[in-house]
Design an enzyme around this catalytic site. Structure first.
Site, PDB file in Angstrom:
ATOM      1  N   ASP A  11      13.832  -2.139  31.496  1.00  0.00           N
ATOM      2  CA  ASP A  11      13.616  -3.204  30.320  1.00  0.00           C
ATOM      3  C   ASP A  11      14.601  -4.122  30.096  1.00  0.00           C
ATOM      4  O   ASP A  11      15.738  -4.182  30.643  1.00  0.00           O
ATOM      5  CB  ASP A  11      13.323  -2.255  29.189  1.00  0.00           C
ATOM      6  N   ASP A  13      15.470  -6.579  27.119  1.00  0.00           N
ATOM      7  CA  ASP A  13      15.710  -6.537  25.525  1.00  0.00           C
ATOM      8  C   ASP A  13      15.961  -5.129  24.976  1.00  0.00           C
ATOM      9  O   ASP A  13      15.178  -4.241  24.758  1.00  0.00           O
ATOM     10  CB  ASP A  13      14.989  -7.390  24.674  1.00  0.00           C
ATOM     11  N   ASP A 131      14.262   1.239  25.887  1.00  0.00           N
ATOM     12  CA  ASP A 131      14.540   1.640  24.772  1.00  0.00           C
ATOM     13  C   ASP A 131      13.398   2.198  23.804  1.00  0.00           C
ATOM     14  O   ASP A 131      13.705   2.308  22.891  1.00  0.00           O
ATOM     15  CB  ASP A 131      15.564   0.608  24.019  1.00  0.00           C
TER      16      ASP A 131
END
Length: 378
Positions: A11, A13, A131
């Site tokens: 990922d 961000d 995240d």
């Protein structure tokens, strides 16, 4: 035929770069890299991983998130990674909003479908780092392992250093739970990571001795025991040894590449000074001298030489020292010869644990990929 290459899907961000409060990195001032990401990715690159970025950018290209505000920080981020030797095989960006529920948006794998046709990818070793739960869902839909970074917003239990350790080094780990009417024990070992030992058995001196095994053995050790200490110390010490031995045996797996033997080579005599002679690890502790030689042969055997003047050292019965190591040998499949001499019983017990730990360090060390046995099995 060339070897298969694993892919690390990442990922953006919150995983590569920190995610701001408004969830849009639309200016250079908001660009901050996640701690440890570059050293970890370099380690993974050197282990053969290729990188694919896969990110949801809600409404990118709309008035609420114009493309020009995204491109500058993104291109700077890519330039920094490239300058450090980190190159992405693909950058997959979905620009839809969550309500659209498109198959190209994580956890959907629509953007990654072309990769499924690549027969050069090692899917067994491939993984996803993110995240959020959507990243975990993406990994589940691809059938690969998921690592969720630890963040204040979304939880998670991993940091980049730990992810690199697991994927690049493929550590030899084991977790063992041993529950009886007398004890409840949990043990975890990681033979390829040094860490401060975490031990709690209710016996202070015994805790200190187990810590010597992890510290001087060079491996991560966690051991907790709730035992029937209201009766005596026997079951706690014996069962801890049995559980630890089982964990060591499971972590070693098929034992390919290990040193197998733990002994200190000693220079030969006379002109042939370069020739090593198999000897014991010898460890001094003040007036005490302990010797150990061991073999992960798969055939348990224990020989002990030594004696003690005191009944106990702290809360540790001295008669249980040979019993601890005999029990360890039984479940670890270990042949151990251990001898100690000296005047101070505290020193003698501690020297025994330390010298065995040093022998273990040599025996479990990776030295290649061959099985160290002519039998074809250990």
């Amino acid at each position: 035929m060339s070897a298969l290459k694993p892919i690390l899907f990442v990922d953006r961000d919150g995983t590569l770069i920190q995610e701001p409060a408004d969830f849009q990195i639309d200016s250079y001032a908001k660009l901050r890299f996640v701690r440890g990401v570059i050293p970890a990715m370099l380690k993974l690159r050197d282990a053969g991983y290729e990188f694919v970025m896969v990110t949801n950018q809600d409404g990118l290209g709309t008035d609420s998130f114009p493309r020009w505000s995204f491109d500058g920080p993104h291109e700077l981020m890519m330039q920094v990674f490239e300058s450090q030797g980190i190159v992405f095989r693909d950058v997959l960006i979905d620009t839809s909003f969550p309500a659209e529920n498109l198959p190209t948006r994580k956890p959907g794998i629509g953007l990654a479908l072309p990769l499924l046709k690549d027969r050069g990818i090692d899917w067994e070793r491939s993984a996803m780092v993110g995240d959020r739960e959507t990243d975990n869902g993406f990994a589940a839909n691809l059938g690969i392992r998921a690592f969720q970074l630890r963040t204040k917003e979304f939880g998670g239990e991993w940091d980049w250093s730990g992810i690199a350790h697991v994927l690049a080094e493929r550590p030899r780990t084991a977790s063992v739970q041993r529950n009886t009417k007398e004890t409840r024990i949990q043990v975890r070992v990681d033979l390829d990571r040094a860490a401060e030992p975490q031990v709690a058995t209710g016996l202070g001196f015994f805790d200190h001795m187990l810590e010597q095994l992890g510290k001087h053995g060079g491996f991560a050790l966690e051991l907790s025991c709730q035992g029937d200490l209201h009766i005596d110390e026997h079951h706690t010490i014996e069962d801890s040894a049995l559980a630890l031995g089982q964990a060591l045996r499971e972590a070693l797996g098929d034992k390919r590449g290990i040193g197998r033997y733990g002994f200190e080579p000693r220079a030969g005599q006379g002109d042939d000074v370069a020739a090593p002679i198999a000897h014991e690890f010898v460890l001094p502790m003040d007036e005490t001298l302990a010797r150990a030689a061991l073999d992960f042969s798969g055939r348990p055997y224990f020989v002990f030489g030594g004696g003690f003047a005191r009944e106990k050292v702290g809360d540790f019965p001295t008669e249980l020292l040979p019993h601890f190591f005999r029990s360890l040998c039984e479940t670890a499949g270990l042949n151990l010869n251990l001898n100690v001499e000296g005047d101070n019983d505290h020193h003698k017990i501690e020297a025994c644990f330390k010298v065995v730990a040093r022998a273990l360090r040599q025996a479990i060390a990776r030295q290649g990929r061959e099985l160290p046995s002519t039998k074809g099995v250990l």
